[in-house]
Design an enzyme around this catalytic site. Structure first.
Site, PDB file in Angstrom:
ATOM      1  N   ASP A 190       3.063 -47.692 -31.374  1.00  0.00           N
ATOM      2  CA  ASP A 190       2.207 -47.996 -32.515  1.00  0.00           C
ATOM      3  C   ASP A 190       0.795 -47.752 -31.999  1.00  0.00           C
ATOM      4  OD1 ASP A 190       0.506 -49.113 -34.423  1.00  0.00           O
ATOM      5  OD2 ASP A 190       1.937 -50.652 -34.990  1.00  0.00           O
ATOM      6  N   HIS A 191       0.221 -46.590 -32.341  1.00  0.00           N
ATOM      7  CA  HIS A 191      -1.006 -46.177 -31.652  1.00  0.00           C
ATOM      8  C   HIS A 191      -2.168 -47.130 -31.902  1.00  0.00           C
ATOM      9  CE1 HIS A 191      -1.786 -44.176 -35.592  1.00  0.00           C
ATOM     10  NE2 HIS A 191      -3.046 -44.441 -35.309  1.00  0.00           N
ATOM     11  N   HIS A 253       1.356 -51.053 -38.380  1.00  0.00           N
ATOM     12  CA  HIS A 253      -0.017 -51.368 -37.975  1.00  0.00           C
ATOM     13  C   HIS A 253      -0.484 -52.728 -38.490  1.00  0.00           C
ATOM     14  CE1 HIS A 253       0.079 -47.331 -36.684  1.00  0.00           C
ATOM     15  NE2 HIS A 253      -0.418 -46.743 -37.748  1.00  0.00           N
TER      16      HIS A 253
END
Length: 517
Positions: A190-191, A253
């Site tokens: 999950d960047h 996110h």
């Protein structure tokens, strides 16, 4: 992460396999990240990268692609004549691979062993799947059948979101991958968790004595999380019409940001203890049991024609590859409750959407207000104190407090003290993918999502999606360029709150004290 594990990576190196090497993610994020890590000395000379895709590319063509990618997107400037480029590019190779053909993986194994001998790499292999999720399981199985998991070192699988389409598909995918890789070998990206200011949240919370004692329902009135985009769906219309904002941004996110804000202090600063605390938050999220609960606490919207900065923008249903009668949401907002001792009764308001006025990610902590006594009420209305984490595009923190207006007898005005991290480090703030690639190579899993996190996130989201699938009448339309459906503003107004201006830039009555020039 222990220094010994870090030293093990530096001493032994690794071969990185980039599946989808001709794709946009590799071009914009992964290859520039490799170069930044190399320039900063974080990649040892004992490393190699094999780019993999179906498209045929010669060695020279791949080198040209690599140079263009780094020149255009990397944080550091680079010329083809630079000596560092000559050394860096020697670590890269490209192979055309049909990911469905096991024989191709056997050839890939031969190439890997040749590079391991060339760079004295001790059998460590990291497989990065920048591919569509439906291909994950097949590639994982073929890696095993092709003998690529039989090396003398470690094997790690890095996979991009989305991990499944719902809980059922995610469970199936996890079972399939789990037949090949152990959970501790799977790194789900999950960047947003790689962003500097997201990682800074736990430091600000747990390393400051004047925040942690107040971090509970006795002192905090609400928490607001905004992840807004100015773009529409662009060329992703086909994917997005199948996914929507809740799956694209909400399930991962947004809920991860909630866990970072709400988690308890971990007993130890190691990956599993930190992720254990995040899981406890997800288990405490109030589940919407009925469609009425969803309608009362969740807002979905879709952008129509609008104008932003003088430019006319098309509506979602006019975008390429989008159904003209689509009810897919481009905006997701919700009021969440974490039903535990610390957060009982405190609303978490989250919102994410496309075609909003500003591109930003920001978290606002609004503290409960002090009572207005008679003396103060005659002169001004006190405003609540705010602690704001600015995650993107500007990074920083600001705190808003009340103070006497200079030159007045006792007029009280809000004062914002601003620390601009972007001003301090400039454009060389490390990209999220740099941190995540580096962490995966070292076996540092703190900022990757564990399976129980993923499953709990899907469990929460699935209830909402099921309610939406039965009735589309609550789809709120909003003009492109606006802040989304009015229904979301009304949701906060029900509780006596309102959205605070993004980045504080609209607060013309605030006296600013800059922490960085």
């Amino acid at each position: 992460m222990s220094d010994s594990r870090l030293d093990a990576f530096k001493d032994n190196g690794a071969v990185f396999f980039i599946f989808g090497a001709t794709g946009d993610l590799a071009k914009r994020k992964l290859f520039p990240a490799f170069f930044s890590l190399y320039k900063e000395g974080k990649l040892p000379e004992r490393f190699a990268v094999i780019g993999l895709a179906r498209r045929a590319r010669t060695k020279e063509q791949f080198k040209a692609d690599l140079l263009q990618s780094i020149t255009e997107f990397a944080r550091y400037k680079l010329n083809a004549e630079d000596e560092i480029w000559q050394r860096f590019v020697e670590h890269f190779e490209y192979l055309s691979l049909d990911i469905h053909n096991v024989e191709g993986y056997k050839a890939l194994k031969d190439a890997s062993e040749r590079l391991e001998d060339k760079f004295d790499i001790k059998g460590n292999r990291l497989f990065y799947l920048a591919l569509a999720p439906e291909l994950f399981a097949g590639v994982a199985n073929n890696l095993k059948l092709g003998g690529l998991l039989e090396g003398s070192g470690w094997n790690r699988l890095v996979i991009e979101k989305p991990f499944g389409y719902d809980l059922e598909s995610a469970e199936k995918l996890n079972r399939q991958i789990g037949e090949v890789f152990r959970e501790e070998e799977i790194f789900r990206i999950d960047h947003y968790l790689g962003k500097e200011m997201v990682q800074n949240i736990e430091i600000i919370r747990f390393a400051n004595a004047f925040f942690e004692p107040l971090w509970n329902n006795k002192y905090i009135a609400n928490i607001q999380i905004t992840l807004s985009e100015t773009v529409g769906v662009e060329e992703r219309g086909g994917y997005y019409d199948h996914s929507g904002a809740i799956r694209d941004m909400g399930q991962n996110h947004m809920l991860q940001m909630v866990t970072m804000m709400a988690m308890e202090p971990p007993s130890r600063l190691n990956p599993e203890d930190i992720r254990d605390e995040k899981v406890k938050v997800l288990r405490s999220l109030r589940i919407h049991e009925t469609a009425e609960d969803v309608r009362a606490n969740v807002v979905r919207g879709q952008y129509t024609d609008g104008v932003l900065r003088g430019k006319a923008l098309p509506g979602y249903r006019s975008e390429d590859a989008v159904s003209p009668d689509s009810v897919t949401e481009t905006y997701f907002g919700a009021r969440l409750y974490v039903d535990n001792f610390r957060w009982a009764g405190v609303p978490f308001y989250i919102r994410t959407g496309k075609r909003l006025p500003v591109k930003t990610t920001e978290v606002v902590v609004e503290f409960k207000n002090m009572p207005d006594n008679v003396y103060l009420a005659k002169r001004t209305k006190l405003q609540p104190n705010l602690l704001v984490f600015r995650v993107n595009p500007l990074e920083g923190i600001y705190i808003k407090i009340n103070a006497k207006q200079p030159g007045s007898d006792s007029m009280i005005i809000p004062v914002a003290m601003d620390f601009c991290q972007s001003c301090q480090v400039g454009l060389n703030t490390p990209e999220a993918y740099e941190r995540l690639l580096y962490d995966a190579a070292r076996g540092e899993s703190t900022y990757f999502t564990r399976w129980d996190e993923v499953s709990l996130q899907w469990r929460f989201v699935d209830r909402i999606v099921q309610a939406w699938s039965k009735d589309s009448r609550d789809l709120n339309l909003y003009p492109a360029g606006s802040w989304g459906p009015e229904a979301m503003d009304k949701l906060l107004a029900e509780d006596g709150f309102h959205w605070w201006p993004i980045n504080g830039q609209e607060e013309s009555d605030v006296l600013w004290v800059k922490g960085q020039e």
